[in-house]
Design a protein around this motif. Structure first.
Motif, PDB file in Angstrom:
ATOM      1  N   THR A 249      26.524   4.530  17.929  1.00 45.69           N
ATOM      2  CA  THR A 249      27.495   5.619  17.851  1.00 45.69           C
ATOM      3  C   THR A 249      27.793   5.958  16.397  1.00 45.69           C
ATOM      4  O   THR A 249      27.870   7.135  16.021  1.00 45.69           O
ATOM      5  CB  THR A 249      28.800   5.227  18.574  1.00 45.69           C
ATOM      6  OG1 THR A 249      28.506   4.816  19.908  1.00 45.69           O
ATOM      7  CG2 THR A 249      29.758   6.406  18.638  1.00 45.69           C
ATOM      8  N   PHE A 250      27.953   4.915  15.567  1.00 45.01           N
ATOM      9  CA  PHE A 250      28.209   5.144  14.141  1.00 45.01           C
ATOM     10  C   PHE A 250      27.025   5.869  13.496  1.00 45.01           C
ATOM     11  O   PHE A 250      27.205   6.795  12.704  1.00 45.01           O
ATOM     12  CB  PHE A 250      28.451   3.806  13.442  1.00 45.01           C
ATOM     13  CG  PHE A 250      28.758   3.940  11.974  1.00 45.01           C
ATOM     14  CD1 PHE A 250      30.013   4.332  11.536  1.00 45.01           C
ATOM     15  CD2 PHE A 250      27.785   3.680  11.018  1.00 45.01           C
ATOM     16  CE1 PHE A 250      30.299   4.455  10.185  1.00 45.01           C
ATOM     17  CE2 PHE A 250      28.048   3.813   9.665  1.00 45.01           C
ATOM     18  CZ  PHE A 250      29.311   4.198   9.250  1.00 45.01           C
ATOM     19  N   LYS A 251      25.809   5.439  13.835  1.00 49.03           N
ATOM     20  CA  LYS A 251      24.609   6.084  13.305  1.00 49.03           C
ATOM     21  C   LYS A 251      24.555   7.538  13.742  1.00 49.03           C
ATOM     22  O   LYS A 251      24.229   8.431  12.936  1.00 49.03           O
ATOM     23  CB  LYS A 251      23.370   5.337  13.806  1.00 49.03           C
ATOM     24  CG  LYS A 251      22.046   5.951  13.380  1.00 49.03           C
ATOM     25  CD  LYS A 251      20.872   5.189  13.977  1.00 49.03           C
ATOM     26  CE  LYS A 251      19.538   5.851  13.651  1.00 49.03           C
ATOM     27  NZ  LYS A 251      18.403   5.148  14.278  1.00 49.03           N
ATOM     28  N   HIS A 252      24.893   7.804  15.011  1.00 44.27           N
ATOM     29  CA  HIS A 252      24.840   9.177  15.530  1.00 44.27           C
ATOM     30  C   HIS A 252      25.901  10.040  14.853  1.00 44.27           C
ATOM     31  O   HIS A 252      25.641  11.202  14.525  1.00 44.27           O
ATOM     32  CB  HIS A 252      25.054   9.153  17.042  1.00 44.27           C
ATOM     33  CG  HIS A 252      24.573  10.385  17.733  1.00 44.27           C
ATOM     34  ND1 HIS A 252      23.249  10.599  18.057  1.00 44.27           N
ATOM     35  CD2 HIS A 252      25.229  11.498  18.149  1.00 44.27           C
ATOM     36  CE1 HIS A 252      23.115  11.775  18.653  1.00 44.27           C
ATOM     37  NE2 HIS A 252      24.310  12.340  18.718  1.00 44.27           N
ATOM     38  N   VAL A 253      27.085   9.456  14.634  1.00 46.43           N
ATOM     39  CA  VAL A 253      28.155  10.198  13.969  1.00 46.43           C
ATOM     40  C   VAL A 253      27.710  10.647  12.584  1.00 46.43           C
ATOM     41  O   VAL A 253      27.973  11.775  12.155  1.00 46.43           O
ATOM     42  CB  VAL A 253      29.436   9.338  13.878  1.00 46.43           C
ATOM     43  CG1 VAL A 253      30.411   9.923  12.868  1.00 46.43           C
ATOM     44  CG2 VAL A 253      30.105   9.231  15.237  1.00 46.43           C
ATOM     45  N   ASN A 254      27.018   9.751  11.879  1.00 48.26           N
ATOM     46  CA  ASN A 254      26.566  10.079  10.530  1.00 48.26           C
ATOM     47  C   ASN A 254      25.396  11.050  10.515  1.00 48.26           C
ATOM     48  O   ASN A 254      25.022  11.552   9.451  1.00 48.26           O
ATOM     49  CB  ASN A 254      26.180   8.798   9.791  1.00 48.26           C
ATOM     50  CG  ASN A 254      27.380   8.056   9.265  1.00 48.26           C
ATOM     51  OD1 ASN A 254      27.974   8.430   8.259  1.00 48.26           O
ATOM     52  ND2 ASN A 254      27.791   7.020   9.967  1.00 48.26           N
ATOM     53  N   SER A 255      24.794  11.283  11.688  1.00 51.27           N
ATOM     54  CA  SER A 255      23.684  12.231  11.773  1.00 51.27           C
ATOM     55  C   SER A 255      24.116  13.584  12.333  1.00 51.27           C
ATOM     56  O   SER A 255      23.330  14.523  12.336  1.00 51.27           O
ATOM     57  CB  SER A 255      22.569  11.654  12.667  1.00 51.27           C
ATOM     58  OG  SER A 255      22.093  10.433  12.157  1.00 51.27           O
ATOM     59  N   LEU A 256      25.353  13.668  12.827  1.00 52.96           N
ATOM     60  CA  LEU A 256      25.828  14.910  13.423  1.00 52.96           C
ATOM     61  C   LEU A 256      26.016  15.993  12.371  1.00 52.96           C
ATOM     62  O   LEU A 256      26.211  15.700  11.189  1.00 52.96           O
ATOM     63  CB  LEU A 256      27.159  14.667  14.150  1.00 52.96           C
ATOM     64  CG  LEU A 256      27.122  13.802  15.412  1.00 52.96           C
ATOM     65  CD1 LEU A 256      28.533  13.552  15.911  1.00 52.96           C
ATOM     66  CD2 LEU A 256      26.276  14.451  16.497  1.00 52.96           C
ATOM     67  N   SER A 257      25.963  17.205  12.827  1.00 58.61           N
ATOM     68  CA  SER A 257      26.192  18.328  11.919  1.00 58.61           C
ATOM     69  C   SER A 257      27.663  18.360  11.507  1.00 58.61           C
ATOM     70  O   SER A 257      28.533  17.808  12.177  1.00 58.61           O
ATOM     71  CB  SER A 257      25.832  19.642  12.612  1.00 58.61           C
ATOM     72  OG  SER A 257      26.708  19.885  13.700  1.00 58.61           O
ATOM     73  N   THR A 258      27.915  18.997  10.379  1.00 59.14           N
ATOM     74  CA  THR A 258      29.287  19.122   9.897  1.00 59.14           C
ATOM     75  C   THR A 258      30.133  19.914  10.883  1.00 59.14           C
ATOM     76  O   THR A 258      31.323  19.642  11.046  1.00 59.14           O
ATOM     77  CB  THR A 258      29.305  19.801   8.517  1.00 59.14           C
ATOM     78  OG1 THR A 258      28.360  19.152   7.661  1.00 59.14           O
ATOM     79  CG2 THR A 258      30.673  19.722   7.886  1.00 59.14           C
ATOM     80  N   GLU A 259      29.514  20.894  11.571  1.00 56.27           N
ATOM     81  CA  GLU A 259      30.251  21.663  12.573  1.00 56.27           C
ATOM     82  C   GLU A 259      30.787  20.770  13.675  1.00 56.27           C
ATOM     83  O   GLU A 259      31.926  20.926  14.122  1.00 56.27           O
ATOM     84  CB  GLU A 259      29.354  22.744  13.198  1.00 56.27           C
ATOM     85  CG  GLU A 259      28.998  23.891  12.262  1.00 56.27           C
ATOM     86  CD  GLU A 259      27.623  23.715  11.644  1.00 56.27           C
ATOM     87  OE1 GLU A 259      26.960  24.733  11.416  1.00 56.27           O
ATOM     88  OE2 GLU A 259      27.218  22.569  11.397  1.00 56.27           O
ATOM     89  N   THR A 260      29.955  19.801  14.129  1.00 56.40           N
ATOM     90  CA  THR A 260      30.392  18.894  15.184  1.00 56.40           C
ATOM     91  C   THR A 260      31.511  17.989  14.689  1.00 56.40           C
ATOM     92  O   THR A 260      32.476  17.720  15.404  1.00 56.40           O
ATOM     93  CB  THR A 260      29.207  18.035  15.680  1.00 56.40           C
ATOM     94  OG1 THR A 260      28.144  18.904  16.081  1.00 56.40           O
ATOM     95  CG2 THR A 260      29.628  17.169  16.859  1.00 56.40           C
ATOM     96  N   HIS A 261      31.389  17.518  13.458  1.00 52.72           N
ATOM     97  CA  HIS A 261      32.461  16.716  12.856  1.00 52.72           C
ATOM     98  C   HIS A 261      33.765  17.507  12.844  1.00 52.72           C
ATOM     99  O   HIS A 261      34.825  16.974  13.197  1.00 52.72           O
ATOM    100  CB  HIS A 261      32.094  16.344  11.424  1.00 52.72           C
ATOM    101  CG  HIS A 261      31.299  15.082  11.310  1.00 52.72           C
ATOM    102  ND1 HIS A 261      31.868  13.854  11.156  1.00 52.72           N
ATOM    103  CD2 HIS A 261      29.964  14.868  11.342  1.00 52.72           C
ATOM    104  CE1 HIS A 261      30.934  12.925  11.075  1.00 52.72           C
ATOM    105  NE2 HIS A 261      29.757  13.517  11.190  1.00 52.72           N
ATOM    106  N   ASP A 262      33.676  18.759  12.428  1.00 55.03           N
ATOM    107  CA  ASP A 262      34.874  19.598  12.357  1.00 55.03           C
ATOM    108  C   ASP A 262      35.472  19.804  13.743  1.00 55.03           C
ATOM    109  O   ASP A 262      36.703  19.817  13.907  1.00 55.03           O
ATOM    110  CB  ASP A 262      34.535  20.950  11.734  1.00 55.03           C
ATOM    111  CG  ASP A 262      34.111  20.823  10.272  1.00 55.03           C
ATOM    112  OD1 ASP A 262      34.372  19.767   9.673  1.00 55.03           O
ATOM    113  OD2 ASP A 262      33.503  21.779   9.751  1.00 55.03           O
TER     114      ASP A 262
END
Length: 567
Positions: free
Chosen positions: A95-108
């Motif tokens: 999950t941590f690895k996937h979070v760091n690979s997500l687009s900035t839009e998804t983070h936002d």
């Protein structure tokens, strides 16, 4: 439950232990079910006939079953815990690895506080599900079904009371789950809000104190915490009904069995030992069904946790290119062709076109919200343009692997990012293999000689750079970007905390560094010496040229010059 089952793939690697754990609990259940029928024989045969040898023999068997069941149970518990810990570790890492690979839009969209909560509390909830499932998934239904079958063998009529109790309890558990699940999901969302406010208050503690807003911040946090507590209490109240309702139904069933069973014993249609066995089986099933209720309560929470974790894991990753090598001989480093981008709603950048050649400098100036940082973010591929195309070293930026492209860009963000540790640790973020000589040279170029003198490379840096001034934090970020050779350097308003003299010295020092450079600033002094300057207003380019040209042809640029005392 479907959401939870999607995560069970993370057990792979401990499959043997995952199979052995429930089998151990199954063997424990078999031993447990054998005891009542043995006790019945001891009563009806050994005690009734006064055969002490028979009693001792079968009591010894019961003791062996108890000890053996205990040892098997401990083994099953150990294996279940081991598998659950392995599952939780893998799930958290993935999950941590996937979070760091997500687009900035998804983070936002999801939010930083929510991501932290999902990586911690929600993963623990999923881990608890695995642990409990491995320990109880075979044991509980086997004990209930086994107890019912044994009851049917002893007395089919009395066993129907057992069946009726099971049906009623199933209905009770189902109702409780349906009422609890929505509240649990709401509670998890409220927890996200509490985490967000906590992070906000801690990171903005100085601002809150400076404006004496402690009471307002406390009131806002308390309101969110009370809402979270209210929702959790509502769910807990419904869940709390499960145990007393279960006790009530089972106790009524035991009373009924004792009543009708006693009459059968009195009439000789049922032996005392069999009646005791029936009560034992009913009691065994009772404790199991109570556990089933508690298990479903945990499963309800775990299901909500799993849904939130799956939302992260199912979020699509940004499309990546295939090229690993950047053509360093290309004449143009960056080119924008009609680029448009919107965070939400209207375009924040519209129709932007420009090019930057190798070893040239580009200045970007504009008012607050004019789109300067957005252009830098698009070059770094934090976002994907809605329209137009961005080229990097002669090829579409999207054709490169993002990591390969970023390795050739020295990026200094608008908000200086400093981590806890040493100055050396902060600089090595750019390049783990950087030499001490290169670090010192980078600090000198960043005009951070006094920082090197006062702290040294091994000097302690507090979290967030709290023991550094704003200008020192910016210069640490600049030095980090200079710790490796890059094709392009992006300075996103990275000298805003520096005095004009230091800023000028830094820009002059950068002339000795090869590579194209983009300076984003609201200061004329930071961009006036660039080969070309873009003037932005409302996301559009309203002026382009050198400092002297823009002063004569661009009213907005001339206004900036006049307001800052420029010539």
């Amino acid at each position: 439950m479907k959401q939870m089952f999607k995560l069970l793939r993370f057990i792979k690697g401990k499959t043997a232990a995952a199979i052995a754990a429930p089998l151990c609990k199954l063997l424990e259940a078999i031993a447990e079910l054998a005891v009542p029928i043995i006790v019945a024989n001891v009563i009806d045969i050994g005690i009734a006939r006064g055969d002490s040898g028979y009693v001792i023999k079968y009591c010894s068997i019961i003791a062996v079953l108890a000890v053996g069941g205990f040892l098997i149970s401990v083994t099953g518990q150990y294996l279940a815990s081991k598998v659950a810990l392995y599952f939780g570790t893998r799930l958290r890492a993935e999950t941590f690895k996937h979070v760091n690979s997500l687009s900035t839009e998804t983070h936002d969209r999801i939010g930083g506080a929510s991501l932290v909560t999902r990586l911690t509390g929600d993963v623990v909830g999923c881990q608890s599900f695995v642990n409990m499932t491995l320990r109880l998934v075979l044991r509980l239904p086997f004990v209930v079904i086994g107890a019912f079958v044994m009851s049917m063998i002893i007395d089919p009529v009395l066993a129907l009371m057992f069946l009726a109790m099971t049906v009623v309890l199933t209905a009770v558990i189902t109702c409780v789950i349906k009422l609890t699940l929505p509240r649990v999901r709401k509670a998890q969302k409220n927890l996200d809000e509490t985490a967000r406010l906590s992070s906000q208050s801690l990171s903005g503690a100085r601002v809150i104190r400076a404006f004496s807003k402690q009471s307002a911040a406390k009131a806002e946090f308390n309101a969110a915490a009370e809402e979270t507590a209210k929702t959790n209490i509502g769910a807990a109240r419904i869940s709390a009904l499960l145990t007393p309702l279960t006790f009530a139904v089972v106790n009524l069933a035991i009373i009924a069995v004792l009543w009708f069973g006693g009459m059968k014993v009195e009439s000789g249609r049922l032996s005392q030992g069999n009646l005791v066995a029936l009560i034992n089986y009913l009691t065994q099933a009772f404790f199991v069904i109570v556990n089933i209720g508690n298990v479903f309560s945990v499963f309800t929470r775990s299901s909500a946790c799993a849904a939130r974790v799956n939302e992260i894991l199912d979020a699509p990753l940004p499309e990546d290119g295939e090229l690993d090598e950047v053509d360093e001989t290309a004449a143009e480093v960056v080119r924008f062709e009609g680029v448009c981008f919107a965070y939400d709603g209207d375009y924040d950048v519209r129709g932007v076109s420009f090019s930057l050649e190798k070893d040239k400098t580009l200045g970007i100036i504009g008012g607050t919200g004019s789109g300067k940082t957005t252009i830098i973010s698009l070059i770094e591929r934090f976002y994907t343009p809605d329209e137009g195309e961005i080229y990097f070293c002669g090829k579409p930026a999207a054709s490169y692997r993002a990591a390969a492209m970023r390795k050739r860009i020295g990026f200094v963000p608008q908000r200086a990012a400093v981590i806890a540790g040493t100055l050396d640790k902060n600089l090595r973020i750019a390049d783990e293999s950087v030499t001490e000589e290169r670090e010192i040279k980078a600090l000198e170029l960043a005009q951070a000689k006094e920082l090197l003198a006062s702290h040294g490379l091994d000097g302690r840096i507090a979290a967030g750079g709290k023991n550094l001034s704003g200008g020192q934090r910016q210069r640490v970020n600049i030095a980090r970007a200079l710790c490796r050779d890059n094709i392009l350097y992006l300075f996103d308003d990275s000298t805003s905390a520096l005095d004009y003299k230091t800023e000028r010295e830094f820009i002059d020092a950068m002339k000795s560094v090869s590579g194209a450079k983009i300076y984003v600033s609201q200061r004329i002094s930071a961009v006036s010496g660039c080969d070309e300057i873009l003037v932005l207003d409302g996301g559009k380019v309203v002026g382009r040229g050198t400092h002297e040209t823009l002063k004569a042809t661009c009213p907005l640029y001339a206004e900036f010059c006049a307001s800052q005392g420029g010539k």
